[in-house]
Write a protein that holds these residues in place. Structure first.
Motif, short mmCIF file in Angstrom:
data_model
loop_
_atom_site.label_atom_id
_atom_site.label_comp_id
_atom_site.label_asym_id
_atom_site.label_seq_id
_atom_site.Cartn_x
_atom_site.Cartn_y
_atom_site.Cartn_z
N MET A 53 0.83 -1.20 0.00
CA MET A 53 0.00 0.00 0.00
C MET A 53 0.87 1.26 0.00
O MET A 53 0.52 2.26 -0.63
N LYS A 54 2.01 1.21 0.68
CA LYS A 54 2.93 2.36 0.68
C LYS A 54 3.46 2.62 -0.72
O LYS A 54 3.56 3.78 -1.16
N VAL A 55 3.77 1.56 -1.46
CA VAL A 55 4.27 1.70 -2.82
C VAL A 55 3.21 2.32 -3.72
O VAL A 55 3.48 3.24 -4.50
N VAL A 56 1.97 1.84 -3.59
CA VAL A 56 0.87 2.40 -4.39
C VAL A 56 0.68 3.87 -4.07
O VAL A 56 0.49 4.70 -4.97
N GLU A 57 0.77 4.24 -2.79
CA GLU A 57 0.63 5.64 -2.41
C GLU A 57 1.73 6.50 -3.05
O GLU A 57 1.46 7.60 -3.54
N ILE A 58 2.94 6.00 -3.06
CA ILE A 58 4.05 6.73 -3.68
C ILE A 58 3.78 6.94 -5.17
O ILE A 58 3.96 8.03 -5.71
N ILE A 59 3.34 5.88 -5.84
CA ILE A 59 3.05 5.97 -7.27
C ILE A 59 1.93 6.97 -7.53
O ILE A 59 2.01 7.80 -8.45
N GLU A 60 0.87 6.94 -6.70
CA GLU A 60 -0.24 7.88 -6.87
C GLU A 60 0.23 9.32 -6.67
O GLU A 60 -0.20 10.22 -7.39
N ARG A 61 1.12 9.54 -5.71
CA ARG A 61 1.65 10.89 -5.49
C ARG A 61 2.49 11.35 -6.68
O ARG A 61 2.48 12.53 -7.04
N MET A 62 3.22 10.43 -7.28
CA MET A 62 4.02 10.78 -8.46
C MET A 62 3.11 11.20 -9.61
O MET A 62 3.38 12.20 -10.29
N TYR A 63 2.02 10.44 -9.83
CA TYR A 63 1.06 10.81 -10.88
C TYR A 63 0.43 12.17 -10.59
O TYR A 63 0.30 13.01 -11.47
N ALA A 64 0.05 12.40 -9.33
CA ALA A 64 -0.57 13.67 -8.96
C ALA A 64 0.40 14.83 -9.17
O ALA A 64 0.00 15.90 -9.65
N ALA A 65 1.67 14.63 -8.84
CA ALA A 65 2.66 15.69 -9.02
C ALA A 65 2.93 15.98 -10.49
O ALA A 65 3.23 17.11 -10.86
N ALA A 66 2.81 14.96 -11.33
CA ALA A 66 3.05 15.14 -12.77
C ALA A 66 1.95 15.94 -13.42
O ALA A 66 2.17 16.63 -14.41
N GLY A 67 0.74 15.87 -12.88
CA GLY A 67 -0.38 16.60 -13.43
C GLY A 67 -1.07 15.85 -14.56
O GLY A 67 -0.48 14.98 -15.19
N PRO A 68 -2.31 16.17 -14.83
CA PRO A 68 -3.10 15.44 -15.82
C PRO A 68 -2.55 15.55 -17.24
O PRO A 68 -2.73 14.65 -18.05
N GLU A 69 -1.88 16.65 -17.55
CA GLU A 69 -1.34 16.79 -18.91
C GLU A 69 -0.20 15.82 -19.18
O GLU A 69 0.08 15.50 -20.32
N ARG A 70 0.45 15.30 -18.13
CA ARG A 70 1.57 14.38 -18.28
C ARG A 70 1.13 12.93 -18.09
O ARG A 70 1.89 12.01 -18.36
N THR A 71 -0.08 12.70 -17.58
CA THR A 71 -0.51 11.35 -17.24
C THR A 71 -1.73 10.90 -18.03
O THR A 71 -2.39 9.96 -17.66
N GLY A 72 -2.05 11.63 -19.08
CA GLY A 72 -3.19 11.24 -19.90
C GLY A 72 -4.52 11.44 -19.21
O GLY A 72 -5.46 10.71 -19.42
N GLY A 73 -4.61 12.44 -18.31
CA GLY A 73 -5.86 12.76 -17.66
C GLY A 73 -6.07 12.08 -16.33
O GLY A 73 -7.12 12.21 -15.73
#
Length: 74
Positions: A53-73
């Motif tokens: 769960m900690k790993v998933v949280e880290i990945i989700e934070r990375m996606y959030a920091a990248a922003g929707p324009e970098r993650t395909g929405g």
């Protein structure tokens, strides 16, 4: 957790090739193998659901920091 050591993961396999990105190799097979071994009392479990769960949280934070324009929405 404090005092735990990270297991050495040999990098003898080729990394995953995603076309526009070539990244880390898959170790999911090793995790699944460990779960099966632990369930059959051949080994102790190497990680916990909490660690996953900690790993998933880290990945989700990375996606959030990248922003929707970098993650395909995302």
């Amino acid at each position: 957790t404090e005092g735990d050591e990270l297991a050495h993961v040999p990098s003898i396999e080729r990394p995953n090739d995603y076309g526009h990105y070539e990244g880390s190799m898959s170790n999911h097979d090793k995790v699944i193998e460990n779960v099966i071994d632990a369930l059959q009392d051949r080994s102790s479990i190497k990680t916990s659901a909490l660690e996953g769960m900690k790993v998933v949280e880290i990945i989700e934070r990375m996606y959030a920091a990248a922003g929707p324009e970098r993650t395909g929405g995302r």
